[in-house]
Design an enzyme around this catalytic site. Structure first.
Site, PDB file in Angstrom:
ATOM      1  N   TYR A 125      50.719  38.506  32.284  1.00  8.44           N
ATOM      2  CA  TYR A 125      50.350  38.762  33.690  1.00  8.44           C
ATOM      3  C   TYR A 125      51.589  39.217  34.442  1.00  8.44           C
ATOM      4  CZ  TYR A 125      49.300  37.896  38.611  1.00  8.44           C
ATOM      5  OH  TYR A 125      49.151  38.040  39.967  1.00  8.44           O
ATOM      6  N   GLU A 213      48.914  44.270  40.969  1.00  8.83           N
ATOM      7  CA  GLU A 213      48.611  43.162  40.068  1.00  8.83           C
ATOM      8  C   GLU A 213      48.085  43.742  38.754  1.00  8.83           C
ATOM      9  OE1 GLU A 213      46.634  38.887  40.646  1.00  8.83           O
ATOM     10  OE2 GLU A 213      45.131  40.488  40.627  1.00  8.83           O
TER      11      GLU A 213
END
Length: 408
Positions: A125, A213
């Site tokens: 991530y 993101e």
């Protein structure tokens, strides 16, 4: 301003960020054609069908009325067509959309990146955003990428790393290497991650974005590093420097009342309360919402008409507020600094008469330049509008009309 995944990936690719490639489709037939192009151009027999909505959690979300999720794997172009047929036109409910969900009008048909190879693929991530506490951009990253990232943040925060970027020097090479090292990479994958982080931060910085993101960032089985998903939020205050980004806006994904408010340069955000607010100035709007809560009500919206309130903007504000069936009263709170209070009062009266019979109680509090004249205009209008000069008095009137509404 939020944009779709396929649009975000195009921006990333233009800055040299490696992404999961694919083609957007709006019909099942287009999805089949896109799957055939994916097979031909990217040597990918299987493909991934992804619902394009402005919300995360699509992999766990479901289409209303079926067990189909917002991200599905197709093993053939015909399979892609069948999946798209069930997905397009459906409502996808995810953890971020709430129960109402979002209508799926586009899908992204993307290459399969989980293929056999020398090593196991791994999901990470990574996000880039502004840390207001330190006044610096920060890269947030973890080895625990994928669909359960929210649980990682809640239960294992020690696994989440942060790298702050100095605004003068920008991202330094040693910081990109540090990120790759903390992710446990080595060899080719290490070098690829350094290139990925460097390009990603450059894209974020030069597009004046509010947030990038990437979840997951994938290390493929042959040690390539690619963005499998991309969620990008562009800073609306910087769009004058990126006029081409305006074409990426999807009005169908936004609240209709907020879109309508934007046409009149009104800053509007819908809330869940019962008292509509019309105010000039963000600070005064926050104070007005506080006084509504102290009076026993709940603000139904944030609506800032700015410093040039006139009959047209007041009328637009009225219509937008009254489109919410939960509104039981409207509080107009204007400070006459740039704009004269009597001008606003005349605008209120003119807008009231133009709209017609308004059943919702309206309290108008005007303070500042020509406040007394403004109160006289309201009081002598003959309309069902209650006026106040002191904010405490306006709060009392709000409390009164709410009690009357509850008893009716």
């Amino acid at each position: 301003m939020n944009i779709h995944e396929y649009q975000a990936k195009e921006i990333l690719k233009s800055y040299g960020v490696a992404v999961q490639n694919g083609f957007v489709a709006e019909t099942p037939e287009e999805a089949k054609e896109a799957a055939e192009k994916v097979r031909a151009e990217y040597n990918s027999d299987w493909c991934v069908i992804k619902a394009q909505i402005h919300a995360g959690g699509r992999g766990k979300g479901k289409i209303v009325g079926s067990e189909q999720r917002g991200v599905q794997v197709a093993k053939s172009p015909e399979g892609a067509q069948d999946i798209a047929k069930n997905m397009l036109g459906g409502t996808l409910v995810t953890i971020q959309t709430g129960e109402a969900g979002k209508l799926v009008s586009k899908v992204l048909v993307a290459q399969d990146v989980f293929y056999p190879g020398a090593s196991e693929p791994k999901e990470y991530y990574m996000s880039v955003l502004l840390d207001r506490a330190t006044k610096r951009n920060v890269i947030i990253y973890t080895t625990e990428g994928g669909m359960d990232i929210e649980e990682v943040a809640e239960h294992s925060p020690e696994k989440i790393h942060k790298e702050w970027i100095h605004p003068t020097t920008g991202l330094q090479p040693f910081q990109a290497r540090k990120i790759a090292f903390n992710l446990g990479l080595e060899g080719t994958a290490f070098k690829e991650m350094v290139k990925f982080v460097t390009a990603l931060y450059r894209a974020y910085d030069e597009t004046d974005s509010a947030m990038f993101e990437i979840n997951p960032v994938l290390k493929t089985s042959d040690d390539k590093i690619i963005a499998v998903d991309a969620k990008v939020s562009l800073d609306e205050n910087a769009l004058f420097r990126h006029k081409d980004f305006l074409e990426l806006r999807d009005l169908a994904e936004e609240d209709p009342t907020e879109v309508e408010a934007g046409k009149f340069n009104l800053n509007y955000v819908k809330l869940d309360g019962n008292v509509g607010c019309m105010v000039n100035g963000a600070g005064l709007a926050m104070a007005t919402m506080d006084i509504i809560k102290l009076s026993g009500g709940e603000p139904a919206n944030f609506l800032d008409v700015g410093g040039t309130a006139n009959a047209e903007t007041v009328e637009a504000g009225f219509r937008i507020i009254m489109s919410d069936p939960n509104v039981k009263a409207i509080l107009i709170n204007i400070f006459g600094g740039i704009v004269r209070c009597d001008r606003v009062a005349n605008g209120v009266v003119e807008a009231y008469k133009k709209i017609g019979d308004i059943q919702i109680p309206i309290i108008v509090r005007l303070q500042g330049t020509n406040a007394e004249e403004a109160k006289r205009v309201i009081d002598e209008s003959g309309l069902k509008v209650q006026s106040a000069i002191v904010l405490k008095e306006a709060a009392f009137l709000v409390e009164k009309v709410l009690k009357e509404s509850a008893q009716a």
